[in-house]
Design an enzyme around this catalytic site. Structure first.
Site, PDB file in Angstrom:
ATOM      1  N   LYS A  80      -6.130   6.419   6.776  1.00  0.00           N
ATOM      2  CA  LYS A  80      -4.895   6.427   7.568  1.00  0.00           C
ATOM      3  C   LYS A  80      -5.144   5.588   8.806  1.00  0.00           C
ATOM      4  CE  LYS A  80      -0.855   8.553   7.120  1.00  0.00           C
ATOM      5  NZ  LYS A  80      -0.169   8.734   5.828  1.00  0.00           N
ATOM      6  N   GLY A 177      14.419  16.435   9.450  1.00  0.00           N
ATOM      7  CA  GLY A 177      14.077  15.017   9.504  1.00  0.00           C
ATOM      8  C   GLY A 177      14.740  14.286   8.354  1.00  0.00           C
ATOM      9  N   HIS A 180      14.230   8.013   5.948  1.00  0.00           N
ATOM     10  CA  HIS A 180      14.316   7.506   4.577  1.00  0.00           C
ATOM     11  C   HIS A 180      13.993   8.575   3.544  1.00  0.00           C
ATOM     12  CE1 HIS A 180      13.735   3.032   5.908  1.00  0.00           C
ATOM     13  NE2 HIS A 180      14.828   3.588   6.385  1.00  0.00           N
ATOM     14  N   VAL A 181      12.923   9.339   3.763  1.00  0.00           N
ATOM     15  CA  VAL A 181      12.543  10.373   2.799  1.00  0.00           C
ATOM     16  C   VAL A 181      13.515  11.545   2.842  1.00  0.00           C
ATOM     17  CG1 VAL A 181      10.777  12.067   2.174  1.00  0.00           C
ATOM     18  CG2 VAL A 181      10.109   9.744   2.794  1.00  0.00           C
TER      19      VAL A 181
END
Length: 354
Positions: A80, A177, A180-181
């Site tokens: 990451k 949230g 996009h997801v």
């Protein structure tokens, strides 16, 4: 950077600090484990209070990527990276210069790190990095819908495990949230008959998604207190802590956010509270599966098969955890470690014979 900023334990195989004052770049690359192949994981861009906190998050998320990629059965280790910002990235030209410079740092690693999109970055950013010589993923296509699809199948498997039915009809899901997801997940859930409520720090975005799925908007301050069957965090990390856990009014937690739990002990607390937790590194693995299929020349049907299999993996892990009397997180980590131990053993034998 002060010595006190650096985490006490540096846990990754390789930790790279990237700094260029002229480009305004301060970044960290954490490569956690390369037993299965090069470290693969997204590039996160956000504000951090200290360099130490950025290093800490990069290492935690990289470790989760190791488990995610291992359980997904793809030939990559975990990694990451985080690019530290002061909030708004500002002028587009400044952002482009920063991303390009970071791409040079990635290229200098010679393929040891394979970056992709994450919070705050986009396919356009991956393309800029690729132009600087970095081997990137997601430069031509956003994996978010496939990440969302994996979360959808995880939720359906968790509901089946809890209630015995495949149907999501009238199951109330709160999606926290709706980037996009989250927005894609909300649409998929609504299409399957779920009752979908949404929350986002961007009120206008939340209102748009809520309108599209016929749900309610929940104020971000009241997310944990909102009654629902499934709480699906799809934004920032570590939303469930020992302090916040008691506020949850759901029976299942399954979302697209990375690093959902403050620490693994929270998994025990969730189980004690009767809340079923699908490990985030399993639920949100649709994106990495998508990347692997694309890199090996597969098409949409192959991606769909790989992502749908997440539901089967969730079912298997939940049943295994139940039989063993452990949490799903414990069952998932144990399985990943068993796989990695076998691979390390095979690699050691190969080296001994060389």
């Amino acid at each position: 950077m002060q010595v006190s900023d650096v985490p006490e334990h540096l846990t990754t195989e390789r930790l790279v600090i990237c700094s260029d004052a002229d480009a305004g770049l301060r970044a960290v690359i954490a490569i956690d484990d390369t037993t299965s192949g090069p470290g693969f994981g997204g590039v996160r861009m956000r504000s951090y209070p200290t360099v130490g906190s950025a290093i800490d998050e990069a290492q935690r998320l990289a470790a989760a990527m190791t488990v995610k990629n291992t359980l997904a059965g793809i030939p990559y280790g975990g990694a990451k990276s985080v690019i530290m910002t002061d909030g708004d990235p500002g002028d587009p030209g400044d952002r482009e210069r920063l991303i390009r410079r970071f791409g040079q740092f990635v290229a200098d690693l010679g393929g040891a790190y394979l970056p992709g999109v994450d919070m705050g970055t986009s396919p356009d950013d991956m393309q800029l990095m690729a132009e600087m010589g970095a081997d990137t993923t997601c430069a031509d296509e956003d994996p978010s819908p496939w990440t969302a699809a994996g979360v959808f199948h995880s939720i359906r498997s968790a509901v089946r495990h809890r209630s015995g039915t495949d149907s999501l009809e009238d199951v109330r899901v709160l999606v926290q949230g709706v980037g996009h997801v989250g927005a894609s997940l909300a649409a998929q859930l609504a299409e399957a008959g779920a009752l979908v409520d949404v929350s986002d720090v961007d009120a206008a975005r939340a209102a748009d998604v809520a309108r599209a799925v016929g749900g309610a908007v929940v104020d971000p301050s009241g997310v944990l207190d909102h009654p629902c069957d499934v709480y699906s965090p799809c934004a920032v990390a570590r939303v469930i802590t020992r302090e916040t856990l008691a506020r949850l009014r759901c029976t299942i937690v399954a979302g697209g956010a990375n690093d959902t739990l403050d620490d693994d002990a929270c998994a025990d607390d969730l189980a004690a509270a009767g809340i079923l937790f699908v490990p985030d590194f399993v639920a949100n693995s649709g994106g990495v599966r998508f990347v692997h299929v694309r890199r090996t020349g597969g098409g949409v049907d192959d991606i769909r098969t790989a992502v749908t299999a997440i539901g089967d993996l969730v079912t298997d892990l939940l049943e295994s955890a139940s039989r063993a009397g452990v949490t799903p997180v414990g069952a998932a980590r144990a399985r990943a470690q068993e796989i990695l131990a076998q691979r390390r053993g095979g690699r050691a034998r190969t080296l001994a014979q060389a």
